[in-house]
Design a protein around this motif. Structure first.
Motif, short mmCIF file in Angstrom:
data_model
loop_
_atom_site.label_atom_id
_atom_site.label_comp_id
_atom_site.label_asym_id
_atom_site.label_seq_id
_atom_site.Cartn_x
_atom_site.Cartn_y
_atom_site.Cartn_z
N PRO A 34 39.47 35.96 42.68
CA PRO A 34 40.85 36.35 42.37
C PRO A 34 41.58 36.22 41.01
O PRO A 34 41.42 35.50 40.55
CB PRO A 34 41.99 35.96 43.57
CG PRO A 34 40.83 35.76 44.57
CD PRO A 34 39.21 34.82 43.55
N SER B 65 44.33 37.38 38.25
CA SER B 65 46.40 37.62 37.87
C SER B 65 46.63 37.44 35.93
O SER B 65 46.65 38.36 35.53
CB SER B 65 46.73 36.78 38.30
OG SER B 65 47.09 35.56 38.46
N PRO C 187 41.25 41.57 42.19
CA PRO C 187 42.96 41.03 42.24
C PRO C 187 42.87 39.93 42.39
O PRO C 187 43.36 40.06 43.68
CB PRO C 187 43.42 42.57 41.43
CG PRO C 187 42.43 43.63 41.97
CD PRO C 187 41.04 42.67 42.91
N ALA C 188 44.45 39.14 41.78
CA ALA C 188 45.01 38.36 42.45
C ALA C 188 45.63 39.17 43.94
O ALA C 188 45.99 40.47 43.34
CB ALA C 188 46.19 38.06 42.07
N GLY C 189 46.23 38.21 44.37
CA GLY C 189 45.93 38.81 46.17
C GLY C 189 45.89 39.29 47.04
O GLY C 189 45.50 39.64 48.08
N SER C 190 44.11 39.17 46.76
CA SER C 190 43.11 39.27 47.22
C SER C 190 42.62 37.43 47.89
O SER C 190 43.35 36.84 47.60
CB SER C 190 41.86 39.55 46.89
OG SER C 190 41.24 41.09 46.16
N PRO C 191 42.18 37.96 49.92
CA PRO C 191 42.19 36.43 50.70
C PRO C 191 40.89 35.07 49.17
O PRO C 191 40.34 36.01 49.08
CB PRO C 191 41.42 37.18 51.84
CG PRO C 191 41.24 38.48 51.30
CD PRO C 191 42.14 39.38 49.95
#
Length: 288
Positions: A78, A80, A277-281
């Motif tokens: 992930p 960002s 994307p960041a925010g995925s597990p």
């Protein structure tokens, strides 16, 4: 006489045969074409039957859960910001620009599925608008989709507002192509021709867009046999030991050489890292 859509698409593909080069691109190459190009999306395209792939992990999962055993599939990373793409020795990221393209993108998806690995597709907006069914299939197969402007403009040659408008138009087109599919476009972007500016990079970073750079250019846009593309890319990868690899899913030579290329990566002990994307597990556990 060719139908207008076919003629327009052939003209666009001809403009893409030389790939994404830097701002120092020789403007005599066929790929360099400053004229605006318009492709009208097909009216009421027939739905394409999609068979669920055994290699697609359950939605929302990362890492090895729900995935088949694969000697080539590495961690899911992930990100960002650009600095999050911190690859270890032997890790590679596969990226494909300029599609989607009928007859090419699906062959590439099949090759990736066969090895159980995921890639990042940076789509040109007008191509996604023309072939939304293929764009959605890329997403359904579990790959990450970002944008690559609307019509592959050289942003370094545009004013700041015009460049941002071109980027936004590409994002809207890709997002629209994915609408209703249950999948969203990632905030990932690549500069056409790799022609960036400091101001554009800063503006994109401030708004949370991750610019996907290139460590190893396969130069698959050069009209050489697929075997040559494979050998050249493997040689450059061996020199670096890791990195983000640039391919294009609009070329038959790329689709033809990819199974052999992936087999060579597996043989030589590389692992393919999937960017999300960041925010995925969080999922930095490697497949085994």
């Amino acid at each position: 006489m060719r139908p207008p859509l076919v003629a327009a698409l052939l003209a666009f593909v001809a403009a893409l045969v030389a790939g994404c080069q830097s701002s120092s691109t020789n403007t005599t190459l066929a790929y360099y074409d400053p004229r605006p190009i318009t492709i009208v999306a097909p009216a009421d395209p027939a739905p394409t039957p999609v068979v669920a792939s055994a290699t697609v992990p359950p939605r929302g999962q990362c890492g090895t859960a729900g995935r088949p055993r694969s000697l080539l599939a590495g961690r899911v990373l992930p990100i960002s910001r650009v600095s999050d793409i911190d690859l270890e020795p032997g890790e590679v990221v596969l990226t494909f620009d300029d599609g989607p393209m009928p007859g090419k993108t699906k062959r590439i998806l099949d090759a990736l599925d066969a090895e159980g690995v995921k890639a990042t597709f940076l789509m040109v907006g007008q191509m996604a608008a023309a072939y939304p069914d293929i764009a959605r299939e890329v997403a359904r197969r579990g790959h990450t989709i970002g944008s690559h402007t609307y019509d592959h403009a050289n942003l370094a040659k545009l004013s700041g507002p015009a460049a941002l408008a071109e980027i936004a138009a590409g994002e809207r087109a890709v997002a629209k192509a994915l609408a209703g599919s249950g999948h969203a476009m990632a905030p990932f972007f690549r500069f056409p021709y790799l022609a960036d500016t400091a101001n554009l990079r800063h503006t994109l970073a401030k708004r949370g867009t991750v610019v996907i750079d290139v460590d190893i250019d396969s130069k698959d846009y050069v009209r050489t046999p697929g075997d040559t593309v494979m050998r050249r890319t493997l040689a450059r990868l061996k020199e670096r030991g890791r990195g983000i690899i640039l391919f294009h899913d609009i070329h038959a030579r790329t689709a033809s050489m990819l199974p052999g290329f992936l087999a060579a990566l597996r043989r030589d002990g590389y692992r393919v890292v999937a960017l999300v994307p960041a925010g995925s597990p969080a999922c930095d556990v490697k497949a085994s």
